[in-house]
Design an enzyme around this catalytic site. Structure first.
Site, mmCIF file in Angstrom:
data_model
loop_
_atom_site.group_PDB
_atom_site.id
_atom_site.type_symbol
_atom_site.label_atom_id
_atom_site.label_comp_id
_atom_site.label_asym_id
_atom_site.label_seq_id
_atom_site.Cartn_x
_atom_site.Cartn_y
_atom_site.Cartn_z
ATOM 1 N N GLY A 8 -31.304 80.836 -49.916
ATOM 2 C CA GLY A 8 -30.018 80.161 -50.125
ATOM 3 C C GLY A 8 -28.894 80.866 -49.394
ATOM 4 N N LEU A 10 -27.143 80.176 -46.897
ATOM 5 C CA LEU A 10 -26.003 79.416 -46.362
ATOM 6 C C LEU A 10 -25.103 78.883 -47.475
ATOM 7 C CD1 LEU A 10 -27.614 77.517 -43.351
ATOM 8 C CD2 LEU A 10 -26.464 79.721 -43.399
ATOM 9 N N GLY A 11 -25.356 79.303 -48.698
ATOM 10 C CA GLY A 11 -24.497 78.899 -49.818
ATOM 11 C C GLY A 11 -23.240 79.751 -49.892
ATOM 12 N N GLN A 12 -22.458 79.516 -50.951
ATOM 13 C CA GLN A 12 -21.170 80.204 -51.095
ATOM 14 C C GLN A 12 -21.351 81.729 -51.111
ATOM 15 O OE1 GLN A 12 -19.302 79.984 -54.924
ATOM 16 N NE2 GLN A 12 -17.294 80.564 -54.176
ATOM 17 N N TYR A 142 -28.804 73.225 -65.885
ATOM 18 C CA TYR A 142 -28.557 74.463 -65.148
ATOM 19 C C TYR A 142 -28.707 75.667 -66.085
ATOM 20 C CZ TYR A 142 -25.854 77.782 -62.255
ATOM 21 O OH TYR A 142 -25.427 78.858 -61.520
ATOM 22 N N ILE A 172 -17.302 82.157 -59.074
ATOM 23 C CA ILE A 172 -17.002 83.045 -57.946
ATOM 24 C C ILE A 172 -15.996 82.352 -57.032
ATOM 25 C CG2 ILE A 172 -17.937 84.338 -56.001
ATOM 26 C CD1 ILE A 172 -19.066 85.331 -58.630
HETATM 27 N N1 SER Z 1 -20.053 78.699 -60.755
HETATM 28 C C1 SER Z 1 -21.242 78.216 -61.388
HETATM 29 C C2 SER Z 1 -21.114 76.783 -61.734
HETATM 30 O O1 SER Z 1 -20.016 76.362 -62.013
HETATM 31 C C3 SER Z 1 -21.521 79.014 -62.613
HETATM 32 O O2 SER Z 1 -22.752 79.617 -62.513
HETATM 33 O O3 SER Z 1 -22.078 76.079 -61.750
#
Ligand code: SER
Length: 318
Positions: A8, A10-12, A142, A172
């Site tokens: 992952g 290329l993610g944030q 999630y 983040i």
């Molecule tokens: N920043 C994440 C989300 O909002 C929290 O793990 O899904």
């Protein structure tokens, strides 16, 4: 010397973590991977990159062997709001991706760092100063996958001696790559919109407190925990970490110190609001502070100044 595979990438978080770890360990020792190739060519010129679908364990093992990987940083996952839109895909990627990474790590003797999240808590968790060890009954897909990931990492350490480590990240905030489909994303979008349009309609309601952290602290948390003396780690996985807790109005007030005309309005998204309501208001991160010296540098004021400075350059705002 560490030889690191980042999934992952290329993610944030991955975009910045790749560059950060290459500074620490050398470009050739940090292999970035992602399911699809996208974004700036400069990223791919800066060091090794592999296409990798974490649902294919053979592909993970092949790359690990090719580069003699001894540390995986597993970031590939579907975030909270996207997971509620497609729970089946989120289950598949988040659960089977993590399982595949742990299995390859077990077979090849590789250490694993993978983040959990504030989403691993739920409405029955004590919401204020949420303890390290407490009730975890999340109500989102999630969250379910994050709790299971925490438990799997503990299991692979106890049962097979895989060196698993991880933190529970809050939202983040960063300016390099945008987050995709999270509940805390409003706290990133607000800065872009404040600079571009001097107004922002938040999908999270006024008065909704969540934990947050500025990217430089998140990168340091990953590095410091990976380098921590294992003898001192009582928890290993799923350390609560946080740097600040705020609600939208507080962030708006801070932004107004630099952009007085800024206006915050609300266009609440019921899906993301329900997720946010089920998460803690603020975490107790004392276990991380005690066991591996966690200490964030950025509070809301410092972060806001830096975000606005960096984004003014990035967005070419005059
Ligand atoms: N920043 C994440 C989300 O909002 C929290 O793990 O899904």
């Amino acid at each position: 010397m560490k030889k690191i595979l980042i999934t992952g990438a290329l993610g944030q978080i991955g975009t910045e973590l790749t560059a950060y770890l290459r500074e620490k360990y050398g470009s050739g020792n940090v292999i970035a991977s992602n399911r699809r190739k996208r974004g700036d060519e400069s990223f791919f010129e800066a060091g090794p990159f592999e296409l990798l679908n974490v649902l294919d364990a053979k592909e993970i093992a092949g790359i690990c062997k090719k580069y003699s990987i001894n540390q995986i940083v597993h970031l590939a996952a579907i975030l909270s709001a996207n997971a509620e839109n497609d729970p089946q895909t989120a289950y598949d990627i988040n659960m089977n991706g993590t399982y595949n990474v742990l299995e390859v790590a077990r077979e090849l003797g590789i250490a694993v760092f993978t983040p959990s999240s504030i989403a691993a808590f739920g409405a029955s968790t004590p919401p204020d100063n949420t303890p390290q060890d407490t009730i975890q009954r999340p109500s989102t897909m999630y969250g379910v996958t994050k709790v299971a990931g925490e438990l799997l990492c503990d299991y692979y350490f106890k049962r097979y001696g895989v060196d698993t480590r991880g933190v529970r990240f809050p939202g983040i905030i960063s300016y390099v790559a945008l987050p995709g489909g999270g509940t805390t994303d409003y706290a990133v979008h607000i800065y872009y919109e404040a600079l571009k349009n001097k107004k922002y309609a938040s999908f999270i309601k006024a008065g909704t407190y969540m934990d947050m952290m500025y990217m430089p602290d998140a990168l340091k948390a990953i590095y410091d925990l990976m380098e921590a003396n294992p003898d001192k780690l009582k928890h290993r996985n799923a350390f609560n970490v946080t740097a600040m807790s705020f609600e939208p109005e507080m962030l708006a007030s801070e932004i107004k110190k630099y952009i007085p005309e800024f206006q915050l309005t609300y266009d609440v998204d019921p899906v993301r609001q329900a997720i946010a309501d089920s998460w803690p208001n603020s975490l107790d991160d004392s276990a991380a502070r005690k066991e591996w010296g966690w200490k964030p540098k950025y509070d809301m004021a410092l972060m806001t100044k830096d975000m606005l400075d960096k984004l003014t350059v990035k967005l070419n705002i005059k």
